[in-house]
Motif scaffolding. Structure first.
Motif, PDB file in Angstrom:
ATOM      1  N   ASP A  85      58.047  91.319  11.068  1.00 19.28           N
ATOM      2  CA  ASP A  85      57.859  90.714  12.304  1.00 19.28           C
ATOM      3  C   ASP A  85      57.032  89.553  12.263  1.00 19.28           C
ATOM      4  O   ASP A  85      57.404  88.295  12.681  1.00 19.28           O
ATOM      5  CB  ASP A  85      57.060  91.493  13.081  1.00 19.28           C
ATOM      6  N   GLY A  89      58.211  85.697  13.217  1.00 22.15           N
ATOM      7  CA  GLY A  89      57.281  84.466  13.894  1.00 22.15           C
ATOM      8  C   GLY A  89      57.583  83.176  13.295  1.00 22.15           C
ATOM      9  O   GLY A  89      57.709  82.166  13.916  1.00 22.15           O
ATOM     10  N   ASN A 104      66.792  91.559  17.915  1.00 21.27           N
ATOM     11  CA  ASN A 104      65.961  91.474  16.773  1.00 21.27           C
ATOM     12  C   ASN A 104      66.156  92.704  16.057  1.00 21.27           C
ATOM     13  O   ASN A 104      65.573  93.811  16.476  1.00 21.27           O
ATOM     14  CB  ASN A 104      64.476  91.256  17.420  1.00 21.27           C
ATOM     15  N   GLN A 112      54.599  95.852  17.759  1.00 20.58           N
ATOM     16  CA  GLN A 112      55.215  94.533  17.427  1.00 20.58           C
ATOM     17  C   GLN A 112      56.389  94.105  18.121  1.00 20.58           C
ATOM     18  O   GLN A 112      56.530  93.066  18.438  1.00 20.58           O
ATOM     19  CB  GLN A 112      55.592  94.559  15.761  1.00 20.58           C
ATOM     20  N   ARG A 116      56.831  91.078  20.505  1.00 18.54           N
ATOM     21  CA  ARG A 116      58.003  89.964  20.173  1.00 18.54           C
ATOM     22  C   ARG A 116      58.886  89.886  21.536  1.00 18.54           C
ATOM     23  O   ARG A 116      59.355  88.782  21.846  1.00 18.54           O
ATOM     24  CB  ARG A 116      58.734  90.396  19.009  1.00 18.54           C
TER      25      ARG A 116
END
Ligand code: FVH
Length: 303
Positions: A85, A89, A104, A112, A116
């Motif tokens: 993750d 970012g 994703n 997470q 996200r």
């Protein structure tokens, strides 16, 4: 027919355009995903932090973007398959995601994944999270049984299901963006438990004149034979009666644990993989649950 179209296998012979895909991340998994889409003619734009990893894919028809921002701008559907993750970012921060559909596939924790998805929504994107139940050689090979858990924006899943189904099967597990990650980690955790048990079994025979290759098929068959027990566990959890359908009760199984521990000692094998589970079984028995299955251990784990 152009390179990016395909004839429908129906009466209507109108060429169907393939959905263009942007893919961020060309590690082992990203490269396998890329090859699966390229193989069936999806226009594909790729980006990788280390550009050299894209070189081979160019020859296979991929467009290489000079930056993550350019890759994201190229297509509405943006698939991300990075290490973790934090790398997602790093790769996406500062990039305009307005109007993008972010899928994703990076392994994350449920929290997470939810964070996200929330972050992506705040940037103007719709977001679908995925957990891949396959290793790279299974990608693009339907008979391998590989699939991906999806959760989050259902409309995104439905819109792109056929495109997402090219590399591996698709299983949608709900609108909670964290559920794909949760299913993914749950199955992988069970896998590690199985690997731990198999490691102990091989350790027991390690110093003997027993060929590991002769144990392996016995072990595999036994694990397959025992695997359906999870259905009884689920049934007991749903009904709340942990004695329902019991085949081998907890009292009998706890009584057998010294045999396993003594065998480990006789064979010079550390019991460290087995002991924690046995300890939980003993704790449950001490609560007076001898007629139950092993299901009560689950309640001891949940804090
Ligand atoms: N490979 C497997 O067996 C498993 C199967 C189940 C699913 N996992 C998950 O898939 C994600 C990607 O895994 P991968 O196998 O492609 O992993 P790597 O080969 O190590 O490639 C990692 C890619 O991530 C890029 N990357 C790393 N850090 C950053 C960053 N800070 N910013 C941008 N990109 C980053 C890396 O780029 P580079 O090192 O080539 O420059 C690779 O593209 C993963 O979540 C697995 O858990 C795979």
């Amino acid at each position: 027919m152009t390179q990016n179209t395909v004839e429908q296998n129906t009466v209507d012979k109108t060429p169907v355009e393939k959905t263009p895909v942007t893919l961020l991340g060309l590690g082992a998994m990203g490269t396998a995903l890329a090859r699966a889409w390229l193989a069936v003619g999806h226009p594909l734009t790729v980006w990788n932090r280390t550009p050299s990893r894209a070189a081979a894919l160019v020859a296979e028809g991929a467009n290489v973007a000079a930056s993550a921002a350019a890759a994201v701008a190229a297509n509405p559907l943006v698939v991300v398959c990075l290490l973790d993750d934090a790398s997602v970012g790093e790769a996406l921060t500062g990039i305009d995601l307005t109007g993008r559909d972010l899928v994703n596939l990076t392994t994350s924790t449920p929290a997470q994944a939810r964070a996200r998805a929330e972050w992506a929504r705040a940037q103007g994107a719709r977001c679908l999270d995925g957990g891949i139940m396959a290793v790279p050689p299974m990608i693009g090979v339907p008979e391998s049984g590989g699939y991906v858990f999806y959760s989050g924006a259902q409309e995104v899943f439905e819109q792109y299901q056929s495109t997402l189904g090219v590399p591996a099967g698709t299983t949608y597990v709900g609108q909670d963006a964290g559920f794909a990650a949760l299913h993914d980690v749950a199955l992988l955790s069970a896998m590690y438990g199985m690997f731990a048990g198999a490691a102990h079994a091989f350790a027991l025979i390690r110093k003997e004149d027993i060929d590991p290759a002769s144990l392996a098929p016995l072990l595999a068959d036994w694990l397959v034979a025992m695997a359906p027990a999870v259905h009884r566990t689920a049934d007991q959890l749903r009904g709340g009666d942990y004695t329902k359908g019991v085949v081998s009760n907890l009292a009998m199984q706890v009584a057998g644990t010294p045999t396993f521990l003594s065998t480990a000692e006789e064979q010079g094998v550390s019991p460290e993989l087995l002991s924690p589970y046995f300890e939980l079984m003993r704790r449950r028995l001490a609560e007076g649950s001898g007629e139950e299955d092993l299901t009560g251990v689950i309640d001891l784990l949940v804090r």
